[in-house]
Write a protein that holds these residues in place. Structure first.
Motif, mmCIF file in Angstrom:
data_model
loop_
_atom_site.group_PDB
_atom_site.id
_atom_site.type_symbol
_atom_site.label_atom_id
_atom_site.label_comp_id
_atom_site.label_asym_id
_atom_site.label_seq_id
_atom_site.Cartn_x
_atom_site.Cartn_y
_atom_site.Cartn_z
ATOM 1 N N CYS A 1 -30.181 -27.595 -6.738
ATOM 2 C CA CYS A 1 -30.483 -26.927 -5.477
ATOM 3 C C CYS A 1 -31.699 -27.599 -4.842
ATOM 4 C CB CYS A 1 -30.770 -25.442 -5.703
ATOM 5 S SG CYS A 1 -31.106 -24.535 -4.199
ATOM 6 N N LYS A 2 -31.531 -28.085 -3.611
ATOM 7 C CA LYS A 2 -32.622 -28.798 -2.947
ATOM 8 C C LYS A 2 -33.751 -27.860 -2.550
ATOM 9 C CE LYS A 2 -29.682 -32.462 -1.200
ATOM 10 N NZ LYS A 2 -29.164 -33.154 -0.044
ATOM 11 N N LYS A 3 -33.401 -26.635 -2.157
ATOM 12 C CA LYS A 3 -34.432 -25.686 -1.735
ATOM 13 C C LYS A 3 -34.821 -24.826 -2.933
ATOM 14 C CE LYS A 3 -35.609 -22.128 1.577
ATOM 15 N NZ LYS A 3 -35.157 -21.218 2.607
ATOM 16 N N GLN A 4 -35.986 -25.057 -3.473
ATOM 17 C CA GLN A 4 -36.473 -24.317 -4.628
ATOM 18 C C GLN A 4 -37.517 -23.307 -4.178
ATOM 19 O OE1 GLN A 4 -35.347 -24.546 -7.778
ATOM 20 N NE2 GLN A 4 -33.954 -26.203 -7.322
ATOM 21 N N GLY A 5 -37.743 -22.338 -4.959
ATOM 22 C CA GLY A 5 -38.798 -21.373 -4.658
ATOM 23 C C GLY A 5 -38.414 -20.000 -5.126
ATOM 24 N N GLY A 6 -39.256 -19.427 -5.941
ATOM 25 C CA GLY A 6 -39.016 -18.083 -6.433
ATOM 26 C C GLY A 6 -39.844 -17.082 -5.661
ATOM 27 N N PHE A 7 -39.836 -15.865 -6.148
ATOM 28 C CA PHE A 7 -40.603 -14.802 -5.522
ATOM 29 C C PHE A 7 -42.082 -15.001 -5.830
ATOM 30 C CE2 PHE A 7 -42.652 -10.651 -5.753
ATOM 31 C CZ PHE A 7 -42.415 -10.206 -4.470
ATOM 32 N N GLU A 8 -42.918 -14.872 -4.825
ATOM 33 C CA GLU A 8 -44.366 -14.973 -5.009
ATOM 34 C C GLU A 8 -45.027 -13.735 -4.439
ATOM 35 O OE1 GLU A 8 -46.094 -18.554 -3.502
ATOM 36 O OE2 GLU A 8 -44.606 -19.816 -4.474
ATOM 37 N N LEU A 9 -46.033 -13.252 -5.132
ATOM 38 C CA LEU A 9 -46.804 -12.095 -4.697
ATOM 39 C C LEU A 9 -48.260 -12.510 -4.616
ATOM 40 C CD1 LEU A 9 -47.031 -9.006 -4.153
ATOM 41 C CD2 LEU A 9 -47.362 -8.737 -6.613
#
Length: 120
Positions: A51-59
């Motif tokens: 997956c080219k677009k990475q990024g998880g949930f950030e708080l």
């Protein structure tokens, strides 16, 4: 006194297929569903291979503040482990029932279960 902020975290599964078809297969064969393709926290997946677009949930948090987390396992059929690197949790409630507070590095949460805890 340290301010306590409340944050809701939903943890669920994500399939590349129709979830109704997954459930129908369970009913038809009487077996557990296939393993999901990914897990999400508040709708954000972690790293997915290819997956080219990475990024998880950030708080975003402020140092010195304590945060109450409500962890909800909305997965269909998987027990999940939850941990915040470098932190401990003080568990104070399980399934809407107050418990004797206890510290832990990791929690195990089953489908439909809720756990409330403070970040220490």
């Amino acid at each position: 006194m340290v301010p306590l902020l409340f944050c809701l975290k939903t943890w669920c599964e994500w399939w590349k297929s129709d979830t109704e078809a997954v459930i129908n297969q369970v009913w038809k064969f009487g077996l557990a569903p296939n393993v999901s393709d990914a897990h999400t926290i508040n709708g954000h997946p972690g790293q997915i291979i290819g997956c080219k677009k990475q990024g998880g949930f950030e708080l975003s948090v402020e140092k010195g503040k304590s945060y109450m987390l409500r962890i909800i396992n909305t997965a269909l059929n998987e027990e999940l482990f939850f941990k915040i690197a470098g932190h401990k949790l003080m568990v104070v409630e399980v399934d809407a029932v107050c418990v004797k507070p206890f510290k832990t590095n990791t929690i195990v949460i089953t489908p439909s279960q809720t756990i409330n805890g403070n970040d220490l």
